[in-house]
Design a protein around this motif. Structure first.
Motif, PDB file in Angstrom:
ATOM      1  N   GLY A 106      19.469  -7.080  44.673  1.00  0.00           N
ATOM      2  CA  GLY A 106      19.148  -6.581  43.336  1.00  0.00           C
ATOM      3  C   GLY A 106      19.384  -7.577  42.219  1.00  0.00           C
ATOM      4  N   PHE A 107      19.215  -8.867  42.527  1.00  0.00           N
ATOM      5  CA  PHE A 107      19.361  -9.936  41.528  1.00  0.00           C
ATOM      6  C   PHE A 107      20.732  -9.890  40.842  1.00  0.00           C
ATOM      7  CE2 PHE A 107      14.891  -8.675  41.737  1.00  0.00           C
ATOM      8  CZ  PHE A 107      14.274  -9.882  42.058  1.00  0.00           C
ATOM      9  N   PRO A 108      21.803  -9.971  41.603  1.00  0.00           N
ATOM     10  CA  PRO A 108      23.127  -9.958  40.960  1.00  0.00           C
ATOM     11  C   PRO A 108      23.330 -11.217  40.125  1.00  0.00           C
ATOM     12  CG  PRO A 108      23.313 -10.558  43.275  1.00  0.00           C
ATOM     13  CD  PRO A 108      21.898 -10.149  43.060  1.00  0.00           C
ATOM     14  N   ALA A 109      24.251 -11.122  39.169  1.00  0.00           N
ATOM     15  CA  ALA A 109      24.529 -12.257  38.296  1.00  0.00           C
ATOM     16  C   ALA A 109      25.114 -13.411  39.105  1.00  0.00           C
ATOM     17  CB  ALA A 109      25.487 -11.845  37.194  1.00  0.00           C
ATOM     18  N   VAL A 110      24.670 -14.603  38.793  1.00  0.00           N
ATOM     19  CA  VAL A 110      25.191 -15.805  39.439  1.00  0.00           C
ATOM     20  C   VAL A 110      25.599 -16.792  38.344  1.00  0.00           C
ATOM     21  CG1 VAL A 110      23.810 -15.563  41.524  1.00  0.00           C
ATOM     22  CG2 VAL A 110      22.877 -16.820  39.590  1.00  0.00           C
ATOM     23  N   GLY A 111      26.497 -17.688  38.697  1.00  0.00           N
ATOM     24  CA  GLY A 111      26.905 -18.711  37.744  1.00  0.00           C
ATOM     25  C   GLY A 111      25.763 -19.674  37.456  1.00  0.00           C
ATOM     26  N   MET A 112      25.452 -19.891  36.203  1.00  0.00           N
ATOM     27  CA  MET A 112      24.321 -20.742  35.851  1.00  0.00           C
ATOM     28  C   MET A 112      24.666 -22.216  35.911  1.00  0.00           C
ATOM     29  SD  MET A 112      22.589 -18.709  32.632  1.00  0.00           S
ATOM     30  CE  MET A 112      24.151 -18.549  31.753  1.00  0.00           C
ATOM     31  N   GLY A 113      25.917 -22.564  35.789  1.00  0.00           N
ATOM     32  CA  GLY A 113      26.277 -23.965  35.691  1.00  0.00           C
ATOM     33  C   GLY A 113      26.038 -24.483  34.283  1.00  0.00           C
ATOM     34  N   LEU A 114      26.514 -25.693  34.028  1.00  0.00           N
ATOM     35  CA  LEU A 114      26.422 -26.276  32.699  1.00  0.00           C
ATOM     36  C   LEU A 114      24.971 -26.455  32.252  1.00  0.00           C
ATOM     37  CD1 LEU A 114      28.082 -27.497  30.350  1.00  0.00           C
ATOM     38  CD2 LEU A 114      27.821 -29.719  31.474  1.00  0.00           C
ATOM     39  N   PHE A 115      24.126 -26.995  33.124  1.00  0.00           N
ATOM     40  CA  PHE A 115      22.721 -27.188  32.767  1.00  0.00           C
ATOM     41  C   PHE A 115      22.014 -25.845  32.615  1.00  0.00           C
ATOM     42  CE2 PHE A 115      23.484 -31.510  34.126  1.00  0.00           C
ATOM     43  CZ  PHE A 115      22.644 -32.252  33.310  1.00  0.00           C
ATOM     44  N   GLY A 116      22.349 -24.904  33.457  1.00  0.00           N
ATOM     45  CA  GLY A 116      21.730 -23.585  33.352  1.00  0.00           C
ATOM     46  C   GLY A 116      22.102 -22.906  32.049  1.00  0.00           C
ATOM     47  N   PHE A 117      23.373 -22.997  31.658  1.00  0.00           N
ATOM     48  CA  PHE A 117      23.778 -22.381  30.398  1.00  0.00           C
ATOM     49  C   PHE A 117      23.130 -23.086  29.221  1.00  0.00           C
ATOM     50  CE2 PHE A 117      26.518 -22.393  26.658  1.00  0.00           C
ATOM     51  CZ  PHE A 117      26.549 -21.030  26.380  1.00  0.00           C
ATOM     52  N   THR A 118      23.025 -24.409  29.279  1.00  0.00           N
ATOM     53  CA  THR A 118      22.383 -25.145  28.191  1.00  0.00           C
ATOM     54  C   THR A 118      20.933 -24.700  28.029  1.00  0.00           C
ATOM     55  OG1 THR A 118      23.809 -27.063  28.624  1.00  0.00           O
ATOM     56  CG2 THR A 118      21.822 -27.440  27.315  1.00  0.00           C
ATOM     57  N   ALA A 119      20.227 -24.567  29.158  1.00  0.00           N
ATOM     58  CA  ALA A 119      18.841 -24.096  29.090  1.00  0.00           C
ATOM     59  C   ALA A 119      18.777 -22.640  28.630  1.00  0.00           C
ATOM     60  CB  ALA A 119      18.166 -24.248  30.458  1.00  0.00           C
ATOM     61  N   TYR A 120      19.753 -21.837  29.048  1.00  0.00           N
ATOM     62  CA  TYR A 120      19.784 -20.420  28.667  1.00  0.00           C
ATOM     63  C   TYR A 120      19.961 -20.255  27.162  1.00  0.00           C
ATOM     64  CZ  TYR A 120      21.729 -15.667  28.297  1.00  0.00           C
ATOM     65  OH  TYR A 120      21.995 -14.369  27.924  1.00  0.00           O
ATOM     66  N   GLN A 121      20.934 -20.966  26.582  1.00  0.00           N
ATOM     67  CA  GLN A 121      21.138 -20.840  25.137  1.00  0.00           C
ATOM     68  C   GLN A 121      19.965 -21.435  24.370  1.00  0.00           C
ATOM     69  OE1 GLN A 121      21.906 -23.291  22.653  1.00  0.00           O
ATOM     70  NE2 GLN A 121      21.531 -24.974  24.090  1.00  0.00           N
ATOM     71  N   ALA A 122      19.324 -22.481  24.932  1.00  0.00           N
ATOM     72  CA  ALA A 122      18.141 -23.042  24.282  1.00  0.00           C
ATOM     73  C   ALA A 122      16.981 -22.050  24.320  1.00  0.00           C
ATOM     74  CB  ALA A 122      17.744 -24.357  24.954  1.00  0.00           C
ATOM     75  N   ALA A 123      16.845 -21.320  25.439  1.00  0.00           N
ATOM     76  CA  ALA A 123      15.784 -20.308  25.537  1.00  0.00           C
ATOM     77  C   ALA A 123      16.033 -19.165  24.556  1.00  0.00           C
ATOM     78  CB  ALA A 123      15.699 -19.775  26.970  1.00  0.00           C
ATOM     79  N   LEU A 124      17.292 -18.696  24.472  1.00  0.00           N
ATOM     80  CA  LEU A 124      17.620 -17.646  23.508  1.00  0.00           C
ATOM     81  C   LEU A 124      17.367 -18.122  22.075  1.00  0.00           C
ATOM     82  CD1 LEU A 124      20.964 -16.149  24.914  1.00  0.00           C
ATOM     83  CD2 LEU A 124      18.655 -15.177  25.056  1.00  0.00           C
ATOM     84  N   SER A 125      17.746 -19.360  21.791  1.00  0.00           N
ATOM     85  CA  SER A 125      17.529 -19.912  20.452  1.00  0.00           C
ATOM     86  C   SER A 125      16.049 -20.031  20.139  1.00  0.00           C
ATOM     87  CB  SER A 125      18.203 -21.282  20.335  1.00  0.00           C
ATOM     88  OG  SER A 125      19.598 -21.189  20.547  1.00  0.00           O
ATOM     89  N   THR A 126      15.255 -20.377  21.134  1.00  0.00           N
ATOM     90  CA  THR A 126      13.805 -20.478  20.946  1.00  0.00           C
ATOM     91  C   THR A 126      13.209 -19.113  20.646  1.00  0.00           C
ATOM     92  OG1 THR A 126      13.705 -22.388  22.433  1.00  0.00           O
ATOM     93  CG2 THR A 126      11.639 -21.212  22.013  1.00  0.00           C
ATOM     94  N   LEU A 127      13.631 -18.093  21.408  1.00  0.00           N
ATOM     95  CA  LEU A 127      13.123 -16.733  21.158  1.00  0.00           C
ATOM     96  C   LEU A 127      13.532 -16.245  19.767  1.00  0.00           C
ATOM     97  CD1 LEU A 127      13.805 -15.040  24.628  1.00  0.00           C
ATOM     98  CD2 LEU A 127      11.601 -15.765  23.691  1.00  0.00           C
ATOM     99  N   ALA A 128      14.782 -16.510  19.367  1.00  0.00           N
ATOM    100  CA  ALA A 128      15.234 -16.102  18.035  1.00  0.00           C
ATOM    101  C   ALA A 128      14.452 -16.845  16.952  1.00  0.00           C
ATOM    102  CB  ALA A 128      16.730 -16.379  17.880  1.00  0.00           C
ATOM    103  N   SER A 129      14.162 -18.118  17.168  1.00  0.00           N
ATOM    104  CA  SER A 129      13.388 -18.893  16.194  1.00  0.00           C
ATOM    105  C   SER A 129      11.969 -18.364  16.074  1.00  0.00           C
ATOM    106  CB  SER A 129      13.375 -20.369  16.603  1.00  0.00           C
ATOM    107  OG  SER A 129      14.687 -20.896  16.640  1.00  0.00           O
ATOM    108  N   LEU A 130      11.369 -17.996  17.199  1.00  0.00           N
ATOM    109  CA  LEU A 130      10.028 -17.405  17.164  1.00  0.00           C
ATOM    110  C   LEU A 130      10.053 -16.058  16.453  1.00  0.00           C
ATOM    111  CD1 LEU A 130       8.758 -18.204  20.781  1.00  0.00           C
ATOM    112  CD2 LEU A 130       8.009 -19.291  18.664  1.00  0.00           C
ATOM    113  N   ALA A 131      11.080 -15.254  16.746  1.00  0.00           N
ATOM    114  CA  ALA A 131      11.163 -13.926  16.134  1.00  0.00           C
ATOM    115  C   ALA A 131      11.324 -14.013  14.618  1.00  0.00           C
ATOM    116  CB  ALA A 131      12.329 -13.145  16.740  1.00  0.00           C
ATOM    117  N   LEU A 132      11.996 -15.035  14.117  1.00  0.00           N
ATOM    118  CA  LEU A 132      12.168 -15.202  12.682  1.00  0.00           C
ATOM    119  C   LEU A 132      11.048 -16.025  12.046  1.00  0.00           C
ATOM    120  CD1 LEU A 132      16.010 -15.867  12.344  1.00  0.00           C
ATOM    121  CD2 LEU A 132      14.750 -13.956  11.370  1.00  0.00           C
ATOM    122  N   GLY A 133      10.496 -16.967  12.791  1.00  0.00           N
ATOM    123  CA  GLY A 133       9.512 -17.876  12.230  1.00  0.00           C
ATOM    124  C   GLY A 133       8.098 -17.328  12.178  1.00  0.00           C
ATOM    125  N   LEU A 134       7.679 -16.581  13.195  1.00  0.00           N
ATOM    126  CA  LEU A 134       6.294 -16.091  13.237  1.00  0.00           C
ATOM    127  C   LEU A 134       5.998 -15.075  12.127  1.00  0.00           C
ATOM    128  CD1 LEU A 134       5.625 -15.853  17.084  1.00  0.00           C
ATOM    129  CD2 LEU A 134       4.921 -17.620  15.471  1.00  0.00           C
TER     130      LEU A 134
END
Length: 618
Positions: A106-134
């Protein structure tokens, strides 16, 4: 009668002939010589430091090795569940079995690692920027209202604000004694530990503060270049307004939206000062961890992380450059869409129309997100727990009065920032203009553009480490000479490398849009290539050059990543470095220093912008 002892009137001395020959040759090859000089400067202050840092990842006791890469790529701390894949890349059955087991669970949570977290926060930041910018792009492109052009111009403001300053503003807004908790306290709520309980949300919002205007600016430019006749044709064929928008407008805007998203992801993937100030090692990205490893003298590990980060960012930057080149070759034709009045009248039914209520609601949200942190910064510098006070500014004045060399003083920070900014202009603007000419006019323009943008894809931390290890400590050259940059020279070099790509990006599209026939005509009349550039091309793109200079100066004023390394332990610290030092010890003086930085940055940018305005009207 001529003096018989002097040279004959019809002859010239050998020295004069040599000078004339050299002058003529230099004039004919001035642009090529400038290009070689630029390449030499980049080679010394950019590619050499990068190479020195990257070499740390491949060398161990003077021998080539990939042990550092193996250690990083097989460590779950860095790459999460991909560590097993890198450990045994050919064990496909084992990897697929683990993947299927994860899906069945059932897709349990796994540790993303440093690179995974960096990409994750960048993806969240991108979505937030789109939500405010568009939504901002929609309002600016669809409606006409008083102050629209000013508001459109202000979308450039976040790019001239140092990251550490934005971090201080969000600290002042969301801190335990910040503006938000003060407002909540007036109604009997709080205080809430926003920074300690929701640090990721605050960091993402700070990233959106920077990048939502970028998304809006790119999208508005694309929206204003649409051909409205295609939309009218769809409506005449029976399509509803919503269907025509989805089928006609959205496909034409999608490339611009994706470009804004791509750039946002690159910028936030390489984020450093905002995360360092607001999250620290608790929210460490790759860039923050590289900085930490350098502080612990783990250079091989830091270099390996920097190389892997650069591979990701450079790949995305190359994709952006390819898209920009393709878009530049597409001719924009047709009639642009018209804008309707946001409030054509003040009747209640007009004001309460759903679309206009949504616009007003978004305006209030944008006011909180974009004005709130800066207003909180200024307010926090003028208040304490008991009300209005100038104590924080008195602290800075008293510290300056003591003049203790072991303390961080306000005036040297301001002075250094301004002087470094001016020196950066003197180096970055000529370099950027020369590269822009080569990009726009050379048949190797695409290759030159990609190579020139490498510093944009490599972190300031890497530059700082490279300059420190190489040019500051010195590099031995053939012949027993030693190349060494220290102090101010090293910092200015790092600032120029960070700034000149913005000059290139500002000038090259405008230069490429000029008719090459003008240069060819000047050359046919006997002008050298350099003379044609100075007399014809540069006057026509002067406003773009000044805009690039404004960016370069702002980048220098706010540069933090490399400066915090190069200025450590000396008196060459700048305002962002001073702000970070205060922020870690005294929040009040830090906010006061941040306000000083805000005022100096804004005034500097206004002065350069006013100078540029003179060229725009010529």
């Amino acid at each position: 009668m001529a003096d018989s002892s002097g040279p004959d009137a019809g002859t010239t001395s050998p020295a004069t002939s040599v000078v004339r020959t050299l002058t003529g040759w230099t004039g004919r090859h001035a642009l090529a010589l400038a290009a070689l000089a630029t390449a030499a400067v980049l080679g010394v202050v950019a590619y050499l430091p990068i190479g020195l840092v990257f070499a740390e990842a491949f060398l161990e006791d003077g021998r080539l090795t990939l042990a550092a890469f193996h250690a990083v790529l097989t460590d779950p701390f860095y790459v999460g569940p991909l560590a097993g894949v890198f450990e045994e890349p050919l064990a496909l059955g084992t990897h697929f079995s683990a993947l299927f087991a994860w899906v069945r669970a059932g897709f349990p949570a796994v540790g993303m690692g440093l690179f995974g977290f960096t990409a994750y926060q960048a993806a969240l930041s991108t979505l937030a920027s789109l939500a405010l910018g568009l939504p901002a792009a929609y309002v600016l492109a669809t409606y006409e209202f008083r102050g629209r052009q000013t508001l459109r111009s202000l979308t450039i403001l976040p790019f001239v604000l140092p990251g550490i300053l934005v971090a201080a503003g969000f600290y002042a807004m969301f801190g335990q004694a910040g503006t938000l908790n003060t407002l909540l306290g007036t109604v009997g709520l709080g205080p809430y530990p926003f920074l300690s309980r929701y640090p990721l949300a605050v960091v993402v919002l700070a990233h959106a503060f920077y990048n939502a205007p970028l998304v809006a600016r790119i999208t508005v430019a694309a929206w204003e270049s649409l051909d409205v006749s295609a939309l009218e044709t769809a409506r005449s064929l029976g399509a509803s307004r919503r269907r025509a928008f989805l089928d006609v407008v959205v496909p034409q805007l999608l490339p611009a939206v994706l470009t804004g998203a791509l750039l946002t992801f690159v910028f936030t993937f390489m984020t450093f000062p905002i995360v360092l100030a607001l999250g620290g090692l608790q929210l460490a990205t790759v860039e923050v961890w590289v900085y930490d490893r350098v502080g612990r003298l783990a250079f091989a590990e830091a270099a390996t992380l920097a190389i892997l980060e650069t591979v990701v960012s450079l790949s995305l930057t190359y994709a952006y450059l390819r898209y920009e080149s393709a878009q530049a070759s597409v001719a924009r034709v047709g009639r642009p869409p018209s804008r309707e009045a946001l409030f054509p009248d003040w009747r209640l039914e007009t004001l309460c129309a759903p679309r206009r209520l949504a616009v007003v609601g978004y305006g209030l949200l944008a006011l909180v997100v974009f004005v709130g942190p800066l207003a909180s910064l200024v307010l926090g510098s003028l208040t304490d727990g008991s009300g209005f006070t100038l104590a924080h500014y008195r602290f800075l004045a008293e510290r300056q009065a003591t003049g203790a060399s072991y303390q961080t003083l306000p005036w040297p920070a301001v002075r250094n920032s301004l002087l470094f900014g001016l020196a950066t202009l003197a180096l970055a603007v000529p370099m950027g203009v020369v590269i822009a000419v080569l990009v726009a006019r050379s048949r190797w323009g695409a290759v030159i553009d990609t190579l020139a943008m490498v510093p944009l894809a490599v972190s300031g931390i890497v530059f700082g480490i490279g300059l420190l290890q190489g040019l500051v400590f010195g590099v031995s050259l053939p012949g027993g000479t030693r190349l060494q940059f220290t102090g101010v020279a090293a910092i200015v070099a790092a600032h120029a490398v960070a700034a000149y790509p913005f000059v290139v990006r500002t000038v090259s599209p405008v230069l490429g849009g000029l008719d090459p026939a003008m240069v060819e005509s000047a050359r046919a009349l006997g002008a050298t290539r350099a003379r044609a550039l100075l007399d014809i091309e540069l006057p026509l793109v002067a406003s773009a050059v000044v805009a690039g200079a404004a960016f370069a100066f702002a980048i220098s004023i706010g540069e933090f990543s490399s400066t915090v390394i190069l200025a450590s332990g000396g008196d060459t610290y700048t305002m962002p470095v001073a702000l970070e030092r205060y922020l870690g010890r005294r929040s009040g003086p830090a906010l006061a220093m941040g306000t000083v930085l805000l005022v100096v940055t804004a005034l500097s940018f206004v002065v350069i912008d006013r100078v540029g305005g003179r060229f725009e009207h010529r």
